[in-house]
Design an enzyme around this catalytic site. Structure first.
Site, PDB file in Angstrom:
ATOM      1  N   HIS A 156      59.363 -18.661  39.309  1.00 30.19           N
ATOM      2  CA  HIS A 156      58.531 -19.700  38.688  1.00 30.19           C
ATOM      3  C   HIS A 156      57.041 -19.338  38.683  1.00 30.19           C
ATOM      4  CE1 HIS A 156      58.561 -24.346  37.986  1.00 30.19           C
ATOM      5  NE2 HIS A 156      57.692 -23.745  37.204  1.00 30.19           N
TER       6      HIS A 156
ATOM      7  N   ASP B 118      65.897 -26.491  29.898  1.00 33.77           N
ATOM      8  CA  ASP B 118      65.015 -25.808  30.845  1.00 33.77           C
ATOM      9  C   ASP B 118      64.684 -26.740  31.992  1.00 33.77           C
ATOM     10  OD1 ASP B 118      62.923 -23.401  31.112  1.00 33.77           O
ATOM     11  OD2 ASP B 118      61.988 -25.272  31.782  1.00 33.77           O
TER      12      ASP B 118
ATOM     13  N   LYS C  93      64.599 -22.289  37.931  1.00 30.81           N
ATOM     14  CA  LYS C  93      63.552 -21.393  38.463  1.00 30.81           C
ATOM     15  C   LYS C  93      63.471 -21.431  39.984  1.00 30.81           C
ATOM     16  CE  LYS C  93      61.028 -22.690  34.309  1.00 30.81           C
ATOM     17  NZ  LYS C  93      61.263 -24.123  34.106  1.00 30.81           N
TER      18      LYS C  93
ATOM     19  N   TYR D 201      61.175 -29.252  39.725  1.00 29.35           N
ATOM     20  CA  TYR D 201      61.039 -30.475  38.920  1.00 29.35           C
ATOM     21  C   TYR D 201      61.771 -31.646  39.573  1.00 29.35           C
ATOM     22  CZ  TYR D 201      59.739 -27.214  35.112  1.00 29.35           C
ATOM     23  OH  TYR D 201      59.165 -26.239  34.341  1.00 29.35           O
TER      24      TYR D 201
END
Ligand code: A2P
Length: 439
Positions: free
Chosen positions: A218, A151, A185, A156
């Site tokens: 997200h 994931d 996402k 990120y």
């Protein structure tokens, strides 16, 4: 034909328990073969269709996988004996009544069937907060430990590093891209229909993949992007510029176009509330396959699970922060100068969790994760420590008793247990689609 009949007899013997004898090797070999079959292709032998084989080395449940879309009889029989071969009770009795369960399909206890028809492994590696150097080693370690589900998110900032590992792994002749399940996402500053393709294409470039298995919106609210499109546009005081023009139904259609184009196998949402999920599901041509939310023992999202089941009975739940995200306070302090209140802070040392862990000779983390996967909830614990990565994946060789499941269910504090309210985005509660505190 004779070969097929022979295999069926062997698997029947395995299923009635002969696998503890010397016959076990044969059973394992047959199961490993049959784990690649669905009921649809089993009877048009050979059925070696490339299909996600999530670490069949340690599969414990012995029933042959079927395709529930085409086989309602086998669907019922699988429900009946789903957990029986590793000593577990029927999963539905361990789940609080009133939500999901009924229509859920597990595969051999290790993956769930998504509404899109694809399967998603119950345990994945979370990568939020994992820095480039750490995440590269962590993903390699996880692949060796048997993880196939990863994931990540545009936001990120670690997709490049993860992509390098995928590239190496897939290049190995023994590995198939179709064995991986990769989620990423759409960033909160990309929540406009016209931006979806741009951000997904960029994520794919970074991940060195042609498609993702799951693409999630997200956040349910939207922020304006900065000039480079790599972060949100900030006001003078550092607060984000909100984009109130967001229309979830139009955004969803843009995600559906990505499925049509082959860039995403399944699509879903993250951090949405039940009203927002129902609103999308009313117009969805491709189903909402998954909702990823904060979910752990003190915030079990029982209301959300019950309410989402009304519009979307088969929607899969992914628990982020399943261990209570012990490092989150430090992260928000460092990144936003924001102090969070965290009810879940001591989850790993909660006396009940520690006591149950000692009974089963497992770690507290394994108990917390097992409590979720035993209900068919997908977990994505983040770790960059090799020992913990391995440990977090070893949650399929034991089963919590009904009584212990109930005790763990009772740790829930509902909304009081929430850590992630996104108020570190100053003023976000004024966005029309801010999800919390509204129905
Ligand atoms: P580390 O990366 O050093 O292992 P969550 O997934 O709930 O957000 O929790 C992630 C946090 O929990 C990380 O700080 C991670 O640290 C830590 N962690 C992950 N697995 C374990 C484990 N098995 N036992 C204790 N802490 C863990």
């Amino acid at each position: 034909m004779l070969f097929k009949a022979g295999l069926c007899s062997v698997i029947s013997l395995c299923n009635i328990g002969l696998h503890s004898s010397a016959f076990g090797h044969t059973c394992n070999a047959v199961r490993s073969t049959l784990s690649k079959c669905t009921s649809a292709n089993l009877f048009s032998w050979p059925c070696f269709k490339p299909l996600k084989d999530y670490d069949s080395r340690s599969i414990m449940v012995s029933s042959v996988t079927s395709n529930p879309k085409t086989d309602s009889t086998s669907q019922n029989s699988r429900k009946k004996d789903h957990w029986s071969s590793n000593g577990c009770q029927k999963y539905s009795t361990a789940v609080d009544p009133g939500y999901r369960g009924e229509n859920m399909e597990f595969s051999e206890g290790r993956s769930v069937l998504l509404p899109s028809g694809h399967r998603m492994p119950l345990v994945g590696l979370g990568t939020w907060q994992a820095k480039d150097e750490e995440v590269e080693a962590a993903v390699s370690e996880a692949l060796s430990a048997g993880y196939r589900h990863f994931d990540t998110a545009f936001n990120y900032g670690n997709e490049y590093a993860i992509g390098r590992v995928f590239k190496r792994w897939i290049n190995d002749k023994d590995h198939l891209r179709s064995d991986l399940f990769v989620t990423t996402k759409l960033p909160v500053f990309g929540n406009r229909p016209g931006d979806v393709e741009k951000y997904l294409t960029e994520s794919l470039r970074r991940l060195q993949l042609d498609f993702v298995d799951l693409y999630l919106i997200h956040m349910p609210f939207a922020l304006m992007p900065n000039k480079n499109g790599d972060n949100f546009e900030a006001n003078e005081d550092g607060s984000p510029v909100l984009d109130p023009s967001l229309d979830h139904q139009k955004l969803w259609k843009a995600l559906e176009a990505q499925v049509d184009a082959g860039r995403a196998k399944s699509i879903g949402v993250s951090n949405f509330n039940a009203r927002q999920v129902a609103n999308i599901s009313a117009i969805a041509r491709h189903p909402i396959s998954c909702i990823q939310v904060e979910l752990h023992a003190v915030n079990q999202q029982k209301d959300l699970r019950r309410d989402c089941a009304k519009c979307c009975p088969n929607i899969a739940f992914t628990a982020y922060s399943p261990l209570g995200s012990p490092a989150a306070p430090q992260h928000f302090q460092n990144k936003y100068g924001y102090s969070i209140k965290q009810t879940s802070a001591g989850l790993l040392s909660n006396p009940l969790v520690v006591e149950i862990a000692s009974t089963y000779k497992k770690s507290p983390a394994q108990i917390l994760l097992r409590h979720h996967v035993q209900q068919g909830i997908i977990v994505i614990p983040k770790s960059v420590s090799p020992a913990r990565i391995q440990q977090n994946h070893e949650v399929f060789d034991f089963c919590l008793s009904e009584d212990d499941m109930k005790k763990l269910n009772n740790l829930d504090q509902g909304e009081e247990g929430r850590t992630f309210n996104f108020l570190f985005f100053k003023g976000v509660e004024n966005h029309p689609e801010y999800p919390f505190g509204k129905n």
